[in-house]
Design a protein around this motif. Structure first.
Motif, PDB file in Angstrom:
ATOM      1  N   ARG A  21      45.253  26.608 -22.967  1.00 31.37           N
ATOM      2  CA  ARG A  21      45.937  25.353 -22.633  1.00 31.37           C
ATOM      3  C   ARG A  21      45.005  24.407 -21.862  1.00 31.37           C
ATOM      4  O   ARG A  21      45.060  23.185 -22.044  1.00 31.37           O
ATOM      5  N   ILE A  22      44.156  24.971 -21.020  1.00 35.16           N
ATOM      6  CA  ILE A  22      43.189  24.151 -20.288  1.00 35.16           C
ATOM      7  C   ILE A  22      42.225  23.484 -21.268  1.00 35.16           C
ATOM      8  O   ILE A  22      41.953  22.279 -21.174  1.00 35.16           O
ATOM      9  N   GLU A  23      41.731  24.246 -22.221  1.00 35.25           N
ATOM     10  CA  GLU A  23      40.767  23.700 -23.183  1.00 35.25           C
ATOM     11  C   GLU A  23      41.434  22.705 -24.142  1.00 35.25           C
ATOM     12  O   GLU A  23      40.812  21.714 -24.543  1.00 35.25           O
ATOM     13  N   GLU A  24      42.656  22.966 -24.511  1.00 35.86           N
ATOM     14  CA  GLU A  24      43.382  22.011 -25.357  1.00 35.86           C
ATOM     15  C   GLU A  24      43.571  20.679 -24.630  1.00 35.86           C
ATOM     16  O   GLU A  24      43.490  19.609 -25.240  1.00 35.86           O
ATOM     17  N   LYS A  25      43.803  20.754 -23.331  1.00 35.51           N
ATOM     18  CA  LYS A  25      43.935  19.538 -22.517  1.00 35.51           C
ATOM     19  C   LYS A  25      42.596  18.803 -22.431  1.00 35.51           C
ATOM     20  O   LYS A  25      42.555  17.560 -22.493  1.00 35.51           O
ATOM     21  N   ILE A  26      41.516  19.564 -22.305  1.00 35.91           N
ATOM     22  CA  ILE A  26      40.184  18.949 -22.290  1.00 35.91           C
ATOM     23  C   ILE A  26      39.938  18.197 -23.597  1.00 35.91           C
ATOM     24  O   ILE A  26      39.470  17.054 -23.600  1.00 35.91           O
ATOM     25  N   ALA A  27      40.272  18.836 -24.717  1.00 38.19           N
ATOM     26  CA  ALA A  27      40.101  18.212 -26.030  1.00 38.19           C
ATOM     27  C   ALA A  27      40.941  16.945 -26.154  1.00 38.19           C
ATOM     28  O   ALA A  27      40.488  15.928 -26.705  1.00 38.19           O
ATOM     29  N   TYR A 244      37.223  25.284 -32.896  1.00 36.02           N
ATOM     30  CA  TYR A 244      36.779  23.901 -32.894  1.00 36.02           C
ATOM     31  C   TYR A 244      35.309  23.800 -33.321  1.00 36.02           C
ATOM     32  O   TYR A 244      34.652  24.803 -33.566  1.00 36.02           O
ATOM     33  N   GLU A 245      34.821  22.565 -33.389  1.00 35.12           N
ATOM     34  CA  GLU A 245      33.426  22.343 -33.741  1.00 35.12           C
ATOM     35  C   GLU A 245      32.501  22.963 -32.688  1.00 35.12           C
ATOM     36  O   GLU A 245      32.930  23.280 -31.575  1.00 35.12           O
ATOM     37  N   HIS A 246      31.242  23.132 -33.061  1.00 33.55           N
ATOM     38  CA  HIS A 246      30.278  23.765 -32.156  1.00 33.55           C
ATOM     39  C   HIS A 246      30.255  23.068 -30.795  1.00 33.55           C
ATOM     40  O   HIS A 246      30.342  23.712 -29.750  1.00 33.55           O
TER      41      HIS A 246
END
Length: 319
Positions: A21-27, A244-246
């Motif tokens: 969830r943290i990384e999805e928010k970053i994205a 996700y992408e690299h």
């Protein structure tokens, strides 16, 4: 050796969900162009970093990582507020706002650093372990790197040194099969397997499914027991897959460098889905609310915080 419990399974799920969830928010926030550092998201690979705090001492056992380090940093207990502030380049970030995503640090949690250079985490981690031995300090050093790092000369030199000096190191290769857009079959001989190659140097190796949280947990337990009992290094290979992408906040499957059948297989065997059935609906709702609240607080703080002054000394960053 520790055996996984029902509580461990719940904690694992929570940790994986929190990282995702943290990384999805970053994205989601990245498109607003307030986060200006490059980001290499760990979405899909969270199970490998998720159990670190639970299984390894918060201070004595130390972690060194590479450019895709978010899951390791958060899994080891890194400060979320400092982490997000660092992405925004703010002065109260984990590295004073001057290092960004690829150079994280949190000594209090035992996360020493991450490095942007492929393979660079390996000699740094070995040097750290050698230093601990000289100083007669307790603790294991965990070194994270990707499959491309085993193509560097320093990989072989570092493993050889750690084996000869009998250092308490866990080498952890996160094999997601790709170096940017290049599949392993175009970079390494097809009959050469990473774990077998490492074993040929004279080190104990374990290979596991990095998308199965329970298998990851058990593999770490075996590795920790081996290193502490025999005072020798060990090499782990976890097969996994990034969603996700690299580098960046988008998905790039339209480029067709990964087959649809390959993507579908890994999505079907996603690490979060592996534990989903073990968590009841009430817990799921509670976890989501708790995590979302923590994330919103961290991002709000980061957006309101100040940037560092150019005059601020870099010496303060790792103090």
């Amino acid at each position: 050796m520790k055996k996984i419990t029902k509580k461990d399974e719940l904690d694992l799920y929570y940790s994986i969900l929190r990282i995702r969830r943290i990384e999805e928010k970053i994205a989601k926030e990245y498109i607003n162009w307030k986060i200006r550092c490059p980001v290499h998201l760990s979405i899909g690979q969270e199970a490998i970093g998720a159990p670190l705090k639970k299984l390894f001492n918060s201070y004595k056992d130390e972690v060194v990582s590479g450019h895709r380090a978010h899951a390791h940093y958060l899994g080891k207990g890194g400060d979320l507020k400092k982490f997000i502030c660092e992405l925004y380049g703010k002065k109260n970030g984990s590295s004073g706002g001057k290092a960004g995503s690829m150079h994280l640090t949190d000594k209090k949690s035992g996360f020493i650093l991450s490095s942007a250079i492929v393979g660079n985490s390996i000699p740094i981690g070995v040097g750290l372990a050698y230093s601990k031995r000289i100083k007669k300090e307790k603790g294991i050093v965990l070194i994270f790197f990707g499959d491309a790092a085993v193509e560097t000369g320093v990989f072989f030199e570092s493993l050889n040194f750690a084996i000869l000096k009998k250092l308490q190191v866990i080498f952890i290769c996160e094999n997601n099969f790709y170096s940017v857009y290049s599949n392993m079959k175009y970079r390494q001989p097809q009959n050469r397997k990473i774990s077998k190659m490492a074993k040929g140097l004279g080190i104990k190796t374990l290979k596991s499914n990095g998308n199965d949280p329970i298998k990851v947990f058990n593999t770490y337990c075996k590795a920790k027991d081996y290193v502490k009992r025999l005072k020798k290094p060990i090499f782990l290979e976890f097969e996994t897959f990034r969603h996700y992408e690299h580098c960046g906040f988008l998905k790039d499957d339209h480029l067709n460098y990964r087959k649809k059948s390959e993507i579908d297989y890994w999505l079907k065997n996603d690490c979060l889905r592996k534990l989903h059935t073990k968590v009841n609906k009430k817990k799921l709702v509670f976890f989501e609310k708790k995590i979302n609240k923590e994330i919103e607080t961290a991002f709000n703080i980061a957006k309101k915080s100040k940037f560092p002054k150019n005059s601020e000394s870099k010496k303060k960053l790792y103090a």
